[in-house]
Motif scaffolding. Structure first.
Motif, PDB file in Angstrom:
ATOM      1  N   GLY A  57       0.867  -1.177   0.000  1.00  0.00           N
ATOM      2  CA  GLY A  57       0.000   0.000   0.000  1.00  0.00           C
ATOM      3  C   GLY A  57       0.903   1.225   0.000  1.00  0.00           C
ATOM      4  O   GLY A  57       1.887   1.261   0.741  1.00  0.00           O
ATOM      5  N   VAL A  58       0.584   2.171  -0.864  1.00  0.00           N
ATOM      6  CA  VAL A  58       1.388   3.396  -0.938  1.00  0.00           C
ATOM      7  C   VAL A  58       0.482   4.605  -0.707  1.00  0.00           C
ATOM      8  O   VAL A  58      -0.477   4.808  -1.444  1.00  0.00           O
ATOM      9  CB  VAL A  58       2.102   3.506  -2.309  1.00  0.00           C
ATOM     10  N   GLN A  59       0.787   5.320   0.355  1.00  0.00           N
ATOM     11  CA  GLN A  59       0.055   6.566   0.678  1.00  0.00           C
ATOM     12  C   GLN A  59      -1.461   6.373   0.690  1.00  0.00           C
ATOM     13  O   GLN A  59      -2.202   7.213   0.143  1.00  0.00           O
ATOM     14  CB  GLN A  59       0.440   7.672  -0.333  1.00  0.00           C
ATOM     15  N   LEU A  60      -1.910   5.296   1.279  1.00  0.00           N
ATOM     16  CA  LEU A  60      -3.353   5.027   1.285  1.00  0.00           C
ATOM     17  C   LEU A  60      -4.075   5.958   2.257  1.00  0.00           C
ATOM     18  O   LEU A  60      -3.721   6.042   3.440  1.00  0.00           O
ATOM     19  CB  LEU A  60      -3.624   3.563   1.654  1.00  0.00           C
ATOM     20  N   LEU A  87      -7.908  -2.286   0.458  1.00  0.00           N
ATOM     21  CA  LEU A  87      -7.032  -3.244  -0.234  1.00  0.00           C
ATOM     22  C   LEU A  87      -7.835  -4.208  -1.096  1.00  0.00           C
ATOM     23  O   LEU A  87      -7.426  -4.557  -2.209  1.00  0.00           O
ATOM     24  CB  LEU A  87      -6.211  -4.051   0.791  1.00  0.00           C
ATOM     25  N   SER A  88      -8.991  -4.634  -0.576  1.00  0.00           N
ATOM     26  CA  SER A  88      -9.780  -5.650  -1.284  1.00  0.00           C
ATOM     27  C   SER A  88     -10.675  -5.043  -2.357  1.00  0.00           C
ATOM     28  O   SER A  88     -11.308  -5.769  -3.109  1.00  0.00           O
ATOM     29  CB  SER A  88     -10.645  -6.435  -0.288  1.00  0.00           C
ATOM     30  N   PHE A 106       2.878   0.460   3.454  1.00  0.00           N
ATOM     31  CA  PHE A 106       3.363  -0.808   4.015  1.00  0.00           C
ATOM     32  C   PHE A 106       3.604  -1.812   2.891  1.00  0.00           C
ATOM     33  O   PHE A 106       3.044  -1.676   1.797  1.00  0.00           O
ATOM     34  CB  PHE A 106       2.371  -1.379   5.045  1.00  0.00           C
ATOM     35  N   SER A 107       4.440  -2.785   3.159  1.00  0.00           N
ATOM     36  CA  SER A 107       4.771  -3.826   2.178  1.00  0.00           C
ATOM     37  C   SER A 107       4.837  -5.163   2.889  1.00  0.00           C
ATOM     38  O   SER A 107       5.509  -5.277   3.917  1.00  0.00           O
ATOM     39  CB  SER A 107       6.148  -3.557   1.560  1.00  0.00           C
TER      40      SER A 107
END
Ligand SMILES: Nc1ncnc2c1ncn2[C@@H]1O[C@H](COP(=O)(O)OP(=O)(O)OP(=O)(O)O)[C@@H](O)[C@H]1O
Ligand SMILES: [Mg+2]
Length: 236
Positions: A8-11, A51-52, A26-27
Motif C-alpha cells: 500500500g502506498v500513501q493510502l 485493499l480488497s 506498508f509492504s
C-alpha cells in the motif's frame, strides 16, 4: 524481481471529511503472515476494505505482486488472487457446507474444495446446513470460503472473533500450517495478542488511521508506543 505480495502506498480514506486512514505505507513480503493490530476504530477493517476493493473511493495505490490494482473491482481483485474474509461472517445460513464451498469455487479454474474441507476439519459437516453448525464451525467455514481457489494473498478480518481462547489458538495454528504449505501471504486482523504473537511473522500496528510501529513480535511487544495506545483504549 518483486518480493512483495502486497503493498500500500500513501493510502488515505476519508468519511465525510474525517481521515480514517492517513497516508498508510506498508509492504508485505511473499509468504509472510502479517498481523494488523490496533485499538477499536484504528482503521483496520477500513484498510482491508481499501485493499480488497470493497471501497473504491480512496487515495493512494494498492499493488498486488508488483502490479497496481487501483482500477480493479473487488471481484477482479479476487480473480487476481486477493481474497478476504469479513469481520462478521459472510456465510449463507440456509446452505450446506459443501454447497457453499462448491458455489465459491465455480469461478475458479481448479477446485480445491475437498482439500480445504479436509484441512479445516469440515468433512464431517459437509451435508449440514450452516445455520445448524456451532459458531466455531461457522467461523471455520468462513475461513474455508476465503481459501477456495488458493489465493495468493488473504486478508482476514478477525477470523477468530467470538471463539474461545482454545478455539482461537487452534484456528491460528491450522491457518499457519496451511498458508505456509500453500505459500499464501496473509494480512491478519486479530485482537487476541496471544494469537497474534503465536502466528504472525511481523506485525503492523495501526492507531488513529496511521501506522504507529511495524516489526517483529519482540519489537511490537516491548514498544512503549503500543503499550500506551492500548492502555489509552483500556482506560476509556
Ligand atoms: N462507513 C463508514 N462511514 C463513516 N465512518 C466509518 C465507516 N466505516 C468506518 N468508519 C469509521 O472509521 C473509523 C475506523 O473504523 P474501522 O472499522 O476501520 O476500525 P477497526 O480498526 O476495524 O475497529 P474494530 O477493532 O472495532 O473492528 C472509525 O472511526 C469508524 O467509526
Ligand atoms: Mg474492524
Amino acid at each position: 524481481m518483486n518480493n512483495f505480495a502486497l503493498q500500500g502506498v500513501q493510502l488515505t480514506k476519508q468519511y465525510g471529511g474525517f481521515h480514517v486512514l492517513h497516508g498508510i505505507n506498508f509492504s508485505v513480503p511473499k509468504g509472510e503472515i502479517r498481523g494488523l493490530i490496533g485499538p477499536n476504530g484504528a482503521g483496520k477493517s477500513t484498510l482491508v476494505d481499501v485493499l480488497s476493493g470493497r471501497t473504491a473511493n480512496y487515495q493512494g495505490s494498492v499493488f498486488l505482486d508488483g502490479k497496481e490494482i487501483n482500477g480493479c473491482s473487488a471481484q477482479e481483485r479476487r480473480k487476481l488472487g486477493l481474497a478476504r474474509s469479513f469481520q462478521r461472517t459472510s456465510i449463507f445460513h440456509s446452505r450446506t457446507v459443501e454447497d457453499q464451498l462448491e458455489l465459491a469455487s465455480r469461478w475458479e479454474t481448479e477446485s480445491n474444495v475437498d482439500e480445504v474441507m479436509g484441512h479445516l476439519d469440515l468433512v464431517s459437516y459437509r451435508d449440514e446446513v450452516a445455520a445448524e453448525l456451532s459458531y466455531g464451525v461457522q467461523r471455520r467455514l468462513d475461513l474455508a470460503l476465503a481459501l477456495i481457489g488458493k489465493p495468493q494473498v488473504l486478508l482476514l478480518d478477525e477470523p477468530a472473533a467470538g471463539l474461545t481462547m482454545q478455539e482461537s489458538i487452534s484456528m491460528a495454528q491450522l491457518l499457519r500450517d496451511l498458508v505456509k504449505r500453500w505459500k499464501i501471504t496473509v494480512l491478519l486482523i486479530e485482537h487476541d495478542m496471544d494469537v497474534v504473537f503465536t502466528v504472525c511473522d511481523q506485525i503492523t500496528v495501526l492507531n488513529l488511521g496511521q501506522i504507529l510501529i511495524e516489526g517483529s513480535v519482540e519489537v511490537v511487544r516491548s514498544s512503549p508506543l503500543v503499550i500506551s495506545a492500548y492502555l489509552g483504549r483500556n482506560a476509556e
